[in-house]
Scaffold this motif. Structure first.
Motif, PDB file in Angstrom:
ATOM      1  N   UNK A  25       0.820  -1.206   0.000  1.00 51.09           N
ATOM      2  CA  UNK A  25       0.000   0.000   0.000  1.00 51.09           C
ATOM      3  C   UNK A  25       0.857   1.260   0.000  1.00 51.09           C
ATOM      4  N   UNK A  26       1.969   1.242   0.737  1.00 47.68           N
ATOM      5  CA  UNK A  26       2.784   2.450   0.867  1.00 47.68           C
ATOM      6  C   UNK A  26       3.883   2.551  -0.195  1.00 47.68           C
ATOM      7  N   UNK A  27       4.390   1.423  -0.655  1.00 46.51           N
ATOM      8  CA  UNK A  27       5.495   1.446  -1.614  1.00 46.51           C
ATOM      9  C   UNK A  27       5.090   1.035  -3.023  1.00 46.51           C
ATOM     10  N   UNK A  28       3.950   0.372  -3.160  1.00 44.18           N
ATOM     11  CA  UNK A  28       3.565  -0.172  -4.454  1.00 44.18           C
ATOM     12  C   UNK A  28       4.087  -1.590  -4.602  1.00 44.18           C
ATOM     13  N   UNK A  29       3.478  -2.335  -5.508  1.00 42.10           N
ATOM     14  CA  UNK A  29       3.781  -3.754  -5.628  1.00 42.10           C
ATOM     15  C   UNK A  29       5.220  -4.001  -6.086  1.00 42.10           C
ATOM     16  N   UNK A  30       5.711  -3.188  -7.031  1.00 41.00           N
ATOM     17  CA  UNK A  30       7.066  -3.406  -7.550  1.00 41.00           C
ATOM     18  C   UNK A  30       8.106  -3.206  -6.459  1.00 41.00           C
ATOM     19  N   UNK A  31       7.996  -2.094  -5.732  1.00 38.69           N
ATOM     20  CA  UNK A  31       8.978  -1.797  -4.697  1.00 38.69           C
ATOM     21  C   UNK A  31       8.872  -2.751  -3.518  1.00 38.69           C
ATOM     22  N   UNK A  32       7.641  -3.198  -3.209  1.00 35.18           N
ATOM     23  CA  UNK A  32       7.507  -4.198  -2.147  1.00 35.18           C
ATOM     24  C   UNK A  32       8.279  -5.462  -2.482  1.00 35.18           C
ATOM     25  N   UNK A  33       8.145  -5.917  -3.739  1.00 33.36           N
ATOM     26  CA  UNK A  33       8.819  -7.160  -4.111  1.00 33.36           C
ATOM     27  C   UNK A  33      10.337  -6.978  -4.160  1.00 33.36           C
ATOM     28  N   UNK A  34      10.790  -5.811  -4.580  1.00 30.76           N
ATOM     29  CA  UNK A  34      12.227  -5.525  -4.558  1.00 30.76           C
ATOM     30  C   UNK A  34      12.753  -5.591  -3.136  1.00 30.76           C
ATOM     31  N   UNK A  35      12.027  -4.950  -2.217  1.00 29.33           N
ATOM     32  CA  UNK A  35      12.441  -4.943  -0.809  1.00 29.33           C
ATOM     33  C   UNK A  35      12.457  -6.358  -0.245  1.00 29.33           C
TER      34      UNK A  35
END
Length: 279
Positions: A138-148
């Motif tokens: 919700x806060x970072x978006x799906x792409x950035x969540x998966x990167x993290x």
């Protein structure tokens, strides 16, 4: 065919059916960027990416049990029937000083996040992931969540490797990277909402510390490394309120996905070859 009104995948504002470009950010409906982000959002659905992560963890856990039984391994103990043996986990991509130093398996820094040592191990980790991944998305978006999740997990396992941990598996390092990213978000955003997120995530940190001190065999180095990696990645990638998802984020998430699938397929293939040779 007339276009339908749709939310712009870049700025999330409404684009009318008669508009060729978003009047808010100027993104064209025909641009490659629009289609890349729309595809990523479509794949995510209602948190579909983290559901895919959970599914992959469960599949690898079941596969590790099957491999363990076929090569004659036994984990022993009360939950031995539901715990893969160390040989199976090693074949499928467990990490640590033994796999990396003795077998040159540096790629296990990525595969180990999808392996678990028992039914309680995977249950606790996936319960935590179920709570933290949607909020991070919700806060970072799906792409950035998966990167993290991907790079943060590898960062946590690298920390435990540097600390001399010989053998380790589990999604907890990656989950802790989500905690780190949310810690950074809460502190950076501030305000009532940011403070609430920060306080909630601090509770996870405290629980991890207590759990790590009480329970034997917990990879505290991996947890700590995951949290620090998540904080760093959260700062580098930025969150939704400060920066929109970019082509680079989508590209990096795609590379993480392809790389993860590649190492897991290689590990599974190697395990099957080993099983065949042992017969």
């Amino acid at each position: 065919m007339k276009n339908k009104a749709i939310l712009c995948p870049r700025c999330h504002q409404l684009v009318g059916s008669d508009e060729a470009t978003c009047s808010w950010c100027g993104t064209s409906r025909t641009s490659p960027w629009w289609h890349m982000v729309s595809l990523a959002q479509g794949m995510s659905g209602e948190n579909g990416v983290f559901k895919a992560i959970i599914t992959l963890n469960i599949l690898l856990y079941v596969f590790s049990l099957l491999i363990s039984s076929r090569i004659g391994g036994s984990a022993g103990g009360l939950f031995g029937v539901l715990a893969p043996d160390r040989t199976s986990l090693l074949l499928l991509g467990a990490t640590g000083t033994v796999p990396i130093d003795q077998y040159g398996r540096l790629w296990t820094l990525f595969s180990a996040s999808y392996l678990h040592a028992g039914v309680l191990h995977i249950t606790f980790n996936l319960m935590a992931l179920r709570n933290l991944a949607p909020l991070t998305t919700e806060e970072y978006g799906v792409s950035r969540m998966f990167i993290i999740y991907t790079l943060g997990g590898a960062g946590g396992f690298w920390a435990s490797y540097m600390a001399g941990v010989p053998f380790t598996v589990g999604a907890s390092a990656a989950v802790c990277s989500l905690i780190g990213a949310l810690l950074y978000f809460g502190r950076s955003r501030g305000g009532a909402y940011g403070s609430a997120v920060y306080s909630e995530v601090k509770g996870w940190i405290i629980s991890l510390l207590i759990f790590g001190l009480i329970m034997p065999g917990i990879n505290n180095w991996g947890h700590g490394g995951g949290v620090i990696s998540g904080i760093i990645l959260g700062k580098l990638l930025g969150y939704g309120e400060h920066s929109l998802a970019s082509k680079l984020h989508v590209l990096l998430a795609t590379i993480c996905a392809i790389g993860t699938i590649g190492v897991l397929l290689w590990a599974g293939y190697s395990a099957l070859i080993y099983e065949h040779v042992q017969k």
